[in-house]
Design a protein around this motif. Structure first.
Motif, short mmCIF file in Angstrom:
data_model
loop_
_atom_site.label_atom_id
_atom_site.label_comp_id
_atom_site.label_asym_id
_atom_site.label_seq_id
_atom_site.Cartn_x
_atom_site.Cartn_y
_atom_site.Cartn_z
N LYS A 3 -2.46 9.05 -8.37
CA LYS A 3 -3.48 8.51 -7.46
C LYS A 3 -3.33 6.99 -7.32
CE LYS A 3 -6.93 12.09 -8.14
NZ LYS A 3 -8.22 12.46 -8.73
N ARG A 4 -3.02 6.34 -8.44
CA ARG A 4 -2.81 4.88 -8.39
C ARG A 4 -1.60 4.55 -7.51
NH1 ARG A 4 0.48 1.87 -11.05
NH2 ARG A 4 0.88 3.36 -12.70
N LEU A 5 -0.53 5.32 -7.68
CA LEU A 5 0.68 5.10 -6.87
C LEU A 5 0.42 5.36 -5.39
CD1 LEU A 5 3.36 6.79 -9.18
CD2 LEU A 5 3.00 4.34 -8.82
N ILE A 6 -0.35 6.40 -5.10
CA ILE A 6 -0.68 6.71 -3.70
C ILE A 6 -1.48 5.57 -3.09
CG2 ILE A 6 -2.10 8.21 -2.23
CD1 ILE A 6 -1.27 10.54 -4.11
N ARG A 7 -2.47 5.07 -3.83
CA ARG A 7 -3.27 3.94 -3.32
C ARG A 7 -2.38 2.73 -3.05
NH1 ARG A 7 -7.17 5.68 -6.98
NH2 ARG A 7 -6.43 4.25 -8.57
N GLU A 8 -1.48 2.43 -4.00
CA GLU A 8 -0.57 1.30 -3.82
C GLU A 8 0.31 1.49 -2.58
OE1 GLU A 8 1.84 0.88 -7.30
OE2 GLU A 8 0.12 0.35 -8.58
N ASP A 9 0.94 2.64 -2.49
CA ASP A 9 1.89 2.89 -1.40
C ASP A 9 1.21 2.93 -0.04
OD1 ASP A 9 3.89 2.98 -3.23
OD2 ASP A 9 4.23 5.14 -3.12
N PHE A 10 0.09 3.62 0.03
CA PHE A 10 -0.53 3.80 1.34
C PHE A 10 -1.41 2.63 1.74
CE2 PHE A 10 1.16 7.91 0.41
CZ PHE A 10 1.69 8.27 1.63
N SER A 11 -1.92 1.85 0.79
CA SER A 11 -2.64 0.63 1.19
C SER A 11 -1.62 -0.40 1.66
CB SER A 11 -3.49 0.08 0.04
OG SER A 11 -2.67 -0.40 -1.00
N GLN A 12 -0.45 -0.42 1.02
CA GLN A 12 0.62 -1.32 1.46
C GLN A 12 1.08 -0.92 2.85
OE1 GLN A 12 3.97 -1.32 -1.17
NE2 GLN A 12 5.21 -2.62 0.14
N LYS A 13 1.20 0.37 3.10
CA LYS A 13 1.61 0.86 4.41
C LYS A 13 0.57 0.47 5.46
CE LYS A 13 2.92 5.09 6.79
NZ LYS A 13 2.98 6.54 6.71
#
Length: 184
Positions: free
Chosen positions: A156-166
């Motif tokens: 979930k942390r990785l998803i937040r990082e990746d998709f907030s960056q996107k």
């Protein structure tokens, strides 16, 4: 090329209208074929809905046609949006965390214990029964649940990082287009 034709009398149709109306439109085989086509089409549509671009893998990720998440969404046990989120979480957990290796490690420890410690004391068949019983036990299930919870948190942390960056990149691109826009 010859075509077959038949003469139809309207009096016969009028007289037998109720019987004609009761005849099945399609045979059982045709109905089954159509049902399969419909289900395959729904499965493919849902599979496309679940697919997403993974910034870490740098590729489009699609669901397997026999995945549990896809089947649950098709049966209406979860909404397509929930299915998409669960699929994304599942991908990140299995691919971008240590979930698989940790599960393998637990499995290996259990296998080693049962093969090295218990098998010399008992025959192979009894050892296998004991192993299967342990794998169904609460302790084993809790171990796997802890690993899954820990890896879900990381995913979930990785998803937040990746998709907030996107999202940030898309906003920058959009604002750049607005700045460069010149009205006529």
């Amino acid at each position: 090329m010859e075509t077959a034709s038949a003469l139809v009398f309207t009096e016969d149709i009028d007289k037998n209208y109720k019987r004609i109306k009761q005849l099945p439109k399609f045979s059982a085989e045709e109905l089954e074929r159509r049902r399969k086509i419909y289900l395959n089409r729904k499965r493919e549509e849902m599979g496309r809905h679940l697919s997403f671009y993974c910034p870490r893998c740098r590729e489009n990720v699609t669901s397997l046609l026999d995945s549990l998440i896809l089947q649950s969404a098709l049966r209406g046990k979860m909404t397509p949006e929930e299915a998409c989120e669960n699929f994304k979480l599942s991908h990140y957990r299995h691919i971008h965390t240590d979930y698989e290796s940790e599960l393998f490690s637990v499995e290996e420890k259990v296998q080693d214990y049962y093969s090295e410690e218990l098998c010399p004391k008992y025959d192979y068949g009894r050892c296998q029964v004991m192993l299967e019983a342990f794998q169904k036990s609460i302790k084993y299930t809790k171990q796997k649940a802890k690993i899954k919870a820990r890896c879900n948190k990381k995913a979930k942390r990785l998803i937040r990082e990746d998709f907030s960056q996107k999202m940030d990149e898309e906003q920058e691109e959009h604002s750049g287009r607005i700045k460069n826009f010149q009205s006529p």
